[in-house]
Each structure stands twice: as structure tokens, then as C-alpha cells.
Design an enzyme around this catalytic site. Structure first.
Site, PDB file in Angstrom:
ATOM      1  CB  SER A  83     -46.008 -23.415   8.977  1.00  0.00           C
ATOM      2  OG  SER A  83     -46.864 -24.471   8.657  1.00  0.00           O
ATOM      3  CG  HIS A 101     -48.903 -25.380  13.219  1.00  0.00           C
ATOM      4  ND1 HIS A 101     -47.980 -26.215  12.624  1.00  0.00           N
ATOM      5  CD2 HIS A 101     -49.097 -24.349  12.351  1.00  0.00           C
ATOM      6  CE1 HIS A 101     -47.643 -25.730  11.450  1.00  0.00           C
ATOM      7  NE2 HIS A 101     -48.298 -24.593  11.257  1.00  0.00           N
ATOM      8  CG  ASP A 142     -47.707 -28.899  14.567  1.00  0.00           C
ATOM      9  OD1 ASP A 142     -48.836 -28.745  14.072  1.00  0.00           O
ATOM     10  OD2 ASP A 142     -46.721 -28.222  14.205  1.00  0.00           O
TER      11      ASP A 142
END
Length: 331
Positions: free
Chosen positions: A147, A300, A272
Site C-alpha cells: 500500500s 486491499h 480494492d
């Protein structure tokens, strides 16, 4: 969809979600909260930075200076105890890699020294760590970013091109467009993620103000109810950006991808919930060094493909390890 360089490693096939964990939110929340195995013993090292601040590196034990090194960069507010990081630490340690978790400033066990925090474009700290003696002594170094950590990693790779000390890299659920990600998180459907992460960011800011390390003028950010507001009131001005839009534009990973000159795997899911599918790079224009794998599902940082709720099986670590093993041979 696989775009960019053709994948020739012997990794797992395409990702399919576990039958008991199908939706985007189920994958996202499940991967974060389901059992991730025992915590491995770690050794903390303080890494001094050129500006007088420091970051923490948590090294997997036992230390193996002769092994290939895998640097793990956690996501927003993440650390060595994050579920995805723990899974990769265990997988790397069992696959002839020395693993180390590089924390963003203040995200380890200790608060950082300077009147600032961290942000998605702080690639300079990674560059400094790559020059650190305990890193540079390894025969080969790769990095994996989750991320926000993946955004930092992609930015570094694009900025340094063929001069990066990294032999290879992988990024998972990277926010290629930070404005898109902020706006997606500020929608009603993402309230759970927004409130949890904003709450942790506000707690860190509040602690900094109370300790005197951060000036009280940033107190207004504690009233923020959205990511964009928090970044407008604190992240951007504290780190030299005009506002949140300037910060997002200058630091988004997507604008750095064409400069990457190291073998790099990017894994993403269209569902996501932290961003929209519009931010995913297209198959045209990626450099040959970049392999982009996009799946319809996965959430995610999810990608749980089997097992049971008591013993979930993750697809992601096998995918990342197979790729890195294929481009960074052992010994």
C-alpha cells in the site's frame, strides 16, 4: 490481466478467493484480522538519517548477513506486527532470505525526533537505508512494499532507475493515484477503514503535540473527518507541500512507473476498496521491467485463497517469493 514483462517464474497460478472469503471487504478485513501465524523474534536497529532524525529497522532473527536481503515496507500506520508483514516475514525467513521491516518515521516503537511525520512520497528515507552498512553488506537486496509502502518503493525505483541499489522489487495494492485513493476512502462505503486509519493518525499527531515535538498549530487537523482534510491541514504543510492536491500530484506512484529499471512485480485487485479501478495503470506504456498482475477480486492487501478461518492460506506470499526468487538467485 498481466501487463508488462512476461512472468516466467514458477509461482502460484492466478488468484482465486477462498470460497468462505469472497467479497472485497471480506478479503480486506479477513487478511488483516484472521490468524497470521506466530510472531517471529525481531531485533530493533536505529537507523540514523541525514537530517538528524531516525527510522527503525526490525530484523528477523537469527541474522544472516550472507543471505539475500528482503526489505519490507508496511502500509499506512503499519508496522512489523501488521498481519501481511508477519506473513511475509515468516515466508521469507523460511525461504533463504534475511528479512527486515523498515518502518516509516514514528511508526516503530519510538517517536521520531523532528517536528514532522511521514508521508507517501518519503523515498529519501528508503534511499538512506539502502546505504546503511548492515544493508549494503548483503550480497543482493530486494524490497516489498504494501500500500503506502508500495507507493514509496515505486517512487524510489522511478527516481533512481538503473542506479537503484535494489536488485528487484514487488508492490501490493499500491495507491498509484493518491488523490483517487483519498477520495475513495472519504466515501461512505469506506467509513470503517477511514475512521480506523484516521483515528490512528490523529492519535500519533496528538501525542506529538502533547510531547512538544510537534507545534500546536497542527491541532486543527485533529478535527478532520476526511483524509483530504487531514492532509490539507497537516501532512502537506508539515512536509513542504502547498496543499493536499500538491502532495498527491507530486508523490503518486503512477507518475514514476515509467522510470523503473529493476525487475518489479505489481499485484492489484480491481475491487480494492481503498481506491477505484481508474487508478490502475494501463497495460500500454509500462517499461519491460514491470510485471503488473491485476485480478477482479482480492480486496486491499487481501488475496486469501484457501484454508479455513482458523488457518487461512494466503496466495500473496507465494506469488511475491516466486517472483523474487526468479530474478534474485540464491548465492
Amino acid at each position: 490481466m498481466t501487463a508488462g514483462n512476461t512472468l516466467r517464474d514458477r509461482g502460484p497460478g492466478p488468484f482465486l478467493p477462498a470460497s468462505w472469503l469472497r467479497g472485497a471487504h471480506a478479503q480486506t478485513i479477513g487478511a488483516a484480522l484472521l490468524p497470521s501465524g506466530p510472531a517471529l523474534p525481531l531485533e530493533r536497529e536505529i537507523v540514523e538519517l541525514p537530517d538528524g532524525d531516525f527510522v527503525e529497522a526490525h530484523w528477523g532473527l537469527p541474522r544472516r548477513p550472507e543471505a539475500r536481503l528482503m526489505i519490507i515496507l508496511p502500509g499506512l500506520e503499519g508496522a512489523s506486527d501488521s498481519a501481511c508483514v508477519r506473513r511475509l516475514l515468516a515466508a521469507a525467513t523460511g525461504s533463504h532470505w534475511q528479512a527486515v521491516v523498515l518502518h516509516a518515521r514514528g511508526c516503530g516503537d519510538l517517536p521520531n525526533r523532528l517536528p514532522r511525520g511521514y508521508h507517501a512520497g518519503e523515498s529519501g528515507d528508503l534511499a538512506a537505508f539502502l546505504r546503511w552498512p548492515s544493508v549494503a553488506s548483503h550480497p543482493a537486496v530486494a524490497a516489498v512494499g504494501y500500500s503506502l509502502g508500495g507507493n514509496i518503493l515505486a517512487k524510489h525505483l522511478g527516481e533512481t532507475g538503473p542506479h537503484s541499489p535494489l536488485a528487484a522489487a514487488a508492490g501490493v495494492s499500491v495507491p498509484y493515484d493518491l488523490a483517487d485513493a483519498a477520495d475513495a476512502m472519504d466515501r461512505r462505503a469506506a467509513w470503517l477503514y477511514r475512521n480506523r486509519l484516521l483515528g490512528r493518525m490523529k492519535t500519533r499527531l496528538r501525542q506529538g503535540i502533547r510531547s512538544g515535538r510537534l507545534p500546536s498549530r497542527w491541532r486543527g487537523a485533529l478535527r478532520s473527518r476526511t483524509f483530504r482534510s487531514f492532509d490539507d491541514r497537516f501532512t502537506a504543510p508539515c512536509h513542504g507541500f502547498a496543499d493536499a492536491s500538491d502532495y498527491y500530484q507530486r508523490c503518486s506512484a503512477g507518475k514514476f512507473l515509467d522510470g523503473i529499471r529493476r525487475p518489479t512485480l505489481l499485484v492489484h485487485a480491481r475491487d480494492d476498496p481503498f481506491m477505484t479501478p481508474d487508478c490502475i495503470p494501463g497495460p500500454v506504456g509500462l517499461p519491460p521491467e514491470v510485471s503488473l498482475q491485476v485480478f477482479d477480486r482480492g480486496g486491499h492487501l487481501g488475496f486469501i485463497h484457501g484454508g479455513t478461518p482458523v488457518r487461512p492460506e494466503s496466495w500473496l506470499e507465494a506469488r511475491v517469493l516466486a517472483f523474487l526468487d526468479s530474478v534474485v538467485p540464491q548465492g
